[in-house]
Design an enzyme around this catalytic site. Structure first.
Site, PDB file in Angstrom:
ATOM      1  N   SER A 149       0.870  -1.060   0.119  1.00  0.00           N
ATOM      2  CA  SER A 149      -0.024   0.072   0.168  1.00  0.00           C
ATOM      3  C   SER A 149       1.042   1.264  -0.074  1.00  0.00           C
ATOM      4  O   SER A 149       2.152   1.281   0.451  1.00  0.00           O
ATOM      5  CB  SER A 149      -0.696   0.067   1.403  1.00  0.00           C
ATOM      6  OG  SER A 149      -1.275   1.284   1.396  1.00  0.00           O
ATOM      7  N   TYR A 162      -3.059  -0.330  10.053  1.00  0.00           N
ATOM      8  CA  TYR A 162      -3.036  -0.591   8.606  1.00  0.00           C
ATOM      9  C   TYR A 162      -1.648  -0.339   8.263  1.00  0.00           C
ATOM     10  O   TYR A 162      -0.818  -1.065   7.634  1.00  0.00           O
ATOM     11  CB  TYR A 162      -4.159   0.096   7.814  1.00  0.00           C
ATOM     12  CG  TYR A 162      -4.256  -0.023   6.370  1.00  0.00           C
ATOM     13  CD1 TYR A 162      -3.609   0.733   5.669  1.00  0.00           C
ATOM     14  CD2 TYR A 162      -4.825  -1.220   6.059  1.00  0.00           C
ATOM     15  CE1 TYR A 162      -3.718   0.491   4.059  1.00  0.00           C
ATOM     16  CE2 TYR A 162      -4.850  -1.358   4.724  1.00  0.00           C
ATOM     17  CZ  TYR A 162      -4.335  -0.662   3.703  1.00  0.00           C
ATOM     18  OH  TYR A 162      -4.565  -1.040   2.333  1.00  0.00           O
TER      19      TYR A 162
HETATM   20  P1  NAP Z   1     -11.875  -5.322  -0.245  1.00  0.00           P
HETATM   21  O1  NAP Z   1     -12.725  -4.800  -1.277  1.00  0.00           O
HETATM   22  O2  NAP Z   1     -12.044  -5.130   1.170  1.00  0.00           O
HETATM   23  O3  NAP Z   1     -11.523  -6.882  -0.231  1.00  0.00           O
HETATM   24  C1  NAP Z   1     -10.795  -7.695   0.768  1.00  0.00           C
HETATM   25  C2  NAP Z   1     -10.847  -9.191   0.479  1.00  0.00           C
HETATM   26  O4  NAP Z   1     -10.293  -9.712   1.414  1.00  0.00           O
HETATM   27  C3  NAP Z   1     -12.151  -9.406   0.688  1.00  0.00           C
HETATM   28  O5  NAP Z   1     -12.804 -10.459  -0.186  1.00  0.00           O
HETATM   29  C4  NAP Z   1     -12.400 -10.105   1.932  1.00  0.00           C
HETATM   30  O6  NAP Z   1     -13.174 -11.027   2.345  1.00  0.00           O
HETATM   31  C5  NAP Z   1     -11.000 -10.603   2.164  1.00  0.00           C
HETATM   32  N1  NAP Z   1     -10.440 -10.865   3.347  1.00  0.00           N
HETATM   33  C6  NAP Z   1     -10.741 -10.279   4.476  1.00  0.00           C
HETATM   34  N2  NAP Z   1      -9.934 -10.769   5.656  1.00  0.00           N
HETATM   35  C7  NAP Z   1      -9.949 -12.237   5.410  1.00  0.00           C
HETATM   36  C8  NAP Z   1      -9.335 -13.132   5.845  1.00  0.00           C
HETATM   37  N3  NAP Z   1      -9.271 -13.264   7.350  1.00  0.00           N
HETATM   38  N4  NAP Z   1      -9.363 -14.421   5.248  1.00  0.00           N
HETATM   39  C9  NAP Z   1      -9.747 -14.486   3.980  1.00  0.00           C
HETATM   40  N5  NAP Z   1     -10.239 -13.349   3.059  1.00  0.00           N
HETATM   41  C10 NAP Z   1     -10.160 -12.126   3.844  1.00  0.00           C
HETATM   42  O7  NAP Z   1     -10.267  -4.757  -0.335  1.00  0.00           O
HETATM   43  P2  NAP Z   1      -9.457  -4.194  -1.613  1.00  0.00           P
HETATM   44  O8  NAP Z   1      -9.533  -2.802  -1.503  1.00  0.00           O
HETATM   45  O9  NAP Z   1      -9.982  -5.182  -2.850  1.00  0.00           O
HETATM   46  O10 NAP Z   1      -8.055  -4.384  -1.214  1.00  0.00           O
HETATM   47  C11 NAP Z   1      -7.543  -5.700  -1.338  1.00  0.00           C
HETATM   48  C12 NAP Z   1      -6.067  -5.449  -0.880  1.00  0.00           C
HETATM   49  O11 NAP Z   1      -5.168  -4.559  -1.369  1.00  0.00           O
HETATM   50  C13 NAP Z   1      -5.974  -5.270   0.555  1.00  0.00           C
HETATM   51  O12 NAP Z   1      -4.702  -6.007   1.186  1.00  0.00           O
HETATM   52  C14 NAP Z   1      -5.740  -3.926   0.608  1.00  0.00           C
HETATM   53  O13 NAP Z   1      -5.309  -3.540   1.997  1.00  0.00           O
HETATM   54  C15 NAP Z   1      -5.055  -3.605  -0.585  1.00  0.00           C
HETATM   55  N6  NAP Z   1      -4.886  -2.394  -0.864  1.00  0.00           N
HETATM   56  C16 NAP Z   1      -6.226  -1.556  -1.316  1.00  0.00           C
HETATM   57  C17 NAP Z   1      -6.173  -0.275  -1.677  1.00  0.00           C
HETATM   58  C18 NAP Z   1      -7.292   0.256  -1.972  1.00  0.00           C
HETATM   59  O14 NAP Z   1      -7.439   1.586  -2.355  1.00  0.00           O
HETATM   60  N7  NAP Z   1      -8.552  -0.088  -2.235  1.00  0.00           N
HETATM   61  C19 NAP Z   1      -4.882   0.337  -2.079  1.00  0.00           C
HETATM   62  C20 NAP Z   1      -3.683  -0.136  -1.580  1.00  0.00           C
HETATM   63  C21 NAP Z   1      -3.895  -1.396  -0.659  1.00  0.00           C
HETATM   64  P3  NAP Z   1     -14.552 -10.185   3.435  1.00  0.00           P
HETATM   65  O15 NAP Z   1     -15.513  -9.573   2.277  1.00  0.00           O
HETATM   66  O16 NAP Z   1     -15.266 -11.781   3.736  1.00  0.00           O
HETATM   67  O17 NAP Z   1     -14.033  -9.462   4.344  1.00  0.00           O
HETATM   68  C1  GCO Z   2      -6.965   5.041   3.580  1.00  0.00           C
HETATM   69  C2  GCO Z   2      -7.123   4.046   2.242  1.00  0.00           C
HETATM   70  C3  GCO Z   2      -5.875   3.800   2.075  1.00  0.00           C
HETATM   71  C4  GCO Z   2      -5.742   2.757   0.915  1.00  0.00           C
HETATM   72  C5  GCO Z   2      -4.655   2.400   0.635  1.00  0.00           C
HETATM   73  C6  GCO Z   2      -3.849   3.430   0.029  1.00  0.00           C
HETATM   74  O1  GCO Z   2      -7.905   4.908   4.277  1.00  0.00           O
HETATM   75  O2  GCO Z   2      -6.107   5.855   3.722  1.00  0.00           O
HETATM   76  O3  GCO Z   2      -8.155   2.982   2.780  1.00  0.00           O
HETATM   77  O4  GCO Z   2      -5.233   3.106   3.086  1.00  0.00           O
HETATM   78  O5  GCO Z   2      -6.732   1.542   1.277  1.00  0.00           O
HETATM   79  O6  GCO Z   2      -3.830   1.306   1.165  1.00  0.00           O
HETATM   80  O7  GCO Z   2      -2.414   2.783  -0.699  1.00  0.00           O
END
Ligand code: NAP
Ligand code: GCO
Length: 266
Positions: A149, A162
Site C-alpha cells: 500500500s 494498517y
Molecule cells: P476489499 O474490497 O475489502 O476486499 C478484501 C478481500 O479480502 C475481501 O474479499 C475480504 O473478504 C477478504 N478478506 C478479509 N479478511 C480475510 C481473511 N481473514 N481471510 C480471507 N479473506 C479475507 O479490499 P480491496 O480494496 O480489494 O483490497 C485488497 C487488498 O489491497 C488489501 O490488502 C488492501 O489492503 C490492499 N489495498 C487496497 C487499496 C485500495 O485503495 N482499495 C490500496 C492499497 C492497497 P470479506 O469481504 O469476507 O471481508
Molecule cells: C485510507 C485508504 C488507503 C488505501 C490504500 C492506499 O483510508 O487511507 O483506505 O489506506 O486503502 O492502502 O494505498
C-alpha cells in the site's frame, strides 16, 4: 509482435492462488492472471463470498476454484494448500491480497482492533508464504506477490494499524526475497495508490472530502481502478520479472512522487 518475446509474460500451465479474491483488487488481479494463462484458485472467509466469487468468475468465462479459508488461521491455511496441491497442483504464484482496514484514531483504537488488522494484513501473508514456499523450493521456482500500500511508505490519521501492517509487509517482502532468492523464488510487492473498491467506498463516495483531497493530490487526477493493477500483476507473476526481487511496485498514479500541487492563486 514477437510472440517468442511475449511468451515471457505467459502464465500458461501455472497455478495462481489469490487470497480474498471474490471481488475488489483480488478479483481483478486473478482475472488478469487467468487472461495470461494461469489456473485461478482463490479463497475467501465465507462460503457465500466464495460462491459469489465463483459466479463472477464464471460470468467472465473463468473456471476458477474457490475455497473457504481464513488466512489468519495457520491450520486452515495448511489444509487449504494441501487440498489445492491434491486437487489442482502446486501453487506457482501466490498473491497475498486479502486485507482489512480499520479507520480509528489511534488513541481510540483498542489493542484487539490493532491486533486484528496486523493479523490479517501482516501475519496472514507470513502464514500463506510459509505454506507455499516448501513446494516452490521443490519445484525450483515460485512467485509471491504481496499487496502492500501507499501506507507501506506514508502514514495518515486513523490508519495506524494498517500502516504498521503494510510497512511490515514491505519488509517481509524484502526478507522473503533475501532468504529464498537462491531457490528461484521471487517475492515482490504491489503498492496500489487509492483504488475504487468497497474498501475505499466510505472515503470516496457521497461527497466525502477525502475524495477531492486524493484527486487533487494524485498527478493522474483520478482514483485508480482495479484494472490499473492488472498489467503490473502479470509482469510480477511471469518470467519477465525473474530478476526482479524484493521490489515494491507502486501503482499509484504518481501520488508518491509529489508533495502535491500548490493551490491555484485566488
Ligand atoms: P476489499 O474490497 O475489502 O476486499 C478484501 C478481500 O479480502 C475481501 O474479499 C475480504 O473478504 C477478504 N478478506 C478479509 N479478511 C480475510 C481473511 N481473514 N481471510 C480471507 N479473506 C479475507 O479490499 P480491496 O480494496 O480489494 O483490497 C485488497 C487488498 O489491497 C488489501 O490488502 C488492501 O489492503 C490492499 N489495498 C487496497 C487499496 C485500495 O485503495 N482499495 C490500496 C492499497 C492497497 P470479506 O469481504 O469476507 O471481508
Ligand atoms: C485510507 C485508504 C488507503 C488505501 C490504500 C492506499 O483510508 O487511507 O483506505 O489506506 O486503502 O492502502 O494505498
Amino acid at each position: 509482435m514477437n510472440n517468442d518475446f511475449m511468451n515471457n509474460f505467459s502464465l500458461e500451465g501455472k497455478v495462481a492462488l489469490v487470497t480474498g479474491a471474490s471481488y475488489g483488487i483480488g478479483f481483478a488481479i486473478a482475472t488478469a492472471l487467468s487472461n495470461a494463462g494461469a489456473k485461478i484458485v482463490f479463497n475467501d472467509i465465507k462460503q457465500e463470498l466464495v460462491d459469489k466469487g465463483l459466479e463472477a468468475y464464471k460470468e467472465i468465462g473463468i473456471d476458477a476454484k474457490g475455497y473457504v479459508c481464513d488466512v489468519t488461521n495457520e491450520e486452515q491455511v495448511n489444509a487449504l494448500i494441501a487440498q489445492i496441491e491434491k486437487e489442482v497442483g502446486v501453487v506457482d504464484i501466490l498473491v497475498n491480497n486479502a486485507g482489512i482496514i480499520k479507520r480509528i484514531p489511534m488513541h481510540e483504537m483498542t489493542a484487539a482492533e490493532f491486533r486484528q488488522v496486523i493479523d490479517v494484513d501482516l501475519n496472514a501473508p507470513f502464514i500463506m508464504a510459509k505454506a507455499v514456499i516448501p513446494s516452490m523450493i521443490k519445484k525450483g521456482h515460485g512467485k509471491i506477490i504481496n499487496i502492500c500500500s501507499m501506507m507501506s511508505e506514508l502514514g495518515r490519521e486513523t490508519v495506524s494499524a494498517y500502516a504498521a501492517a503494510k510497512g511490515g509487509l514491505k519488509m517481509l517482502t524484502k526478507n522473503i526475497a533475501a532468504e529464498y532468492g537462491e531457490h528461484n523464488i521471487q517475492c515482490n510487492g504491489i503498492g496500489p495508490g487509492y483504488i475504487e473498491t468497497p474498501q475505499t467506498a466510505p472515503i470516496r463516495v457521497n461527497g466525502h472530502p477525502f475524495n477531492d483531497f486524493i484527486i487533487g493530490k494524485t498527478p493522474a487526477a483520478r482514483w485508480g481502478k482495479t484494472e490499473d493493477l492488472q498489467g503490473p500483476a502479470v509482469f510480477l507473476a511471469s518470467d519477465a520479472s525473474n530478476f526482479v526481487n524484493g521490489h515494491i511496485l507502486y501503482v499509484d498514479g504518481g501520488i508518491l512522487a509529489t508533495i502535491g500541487k500548490q493551490p491555484a492563486a485566488n
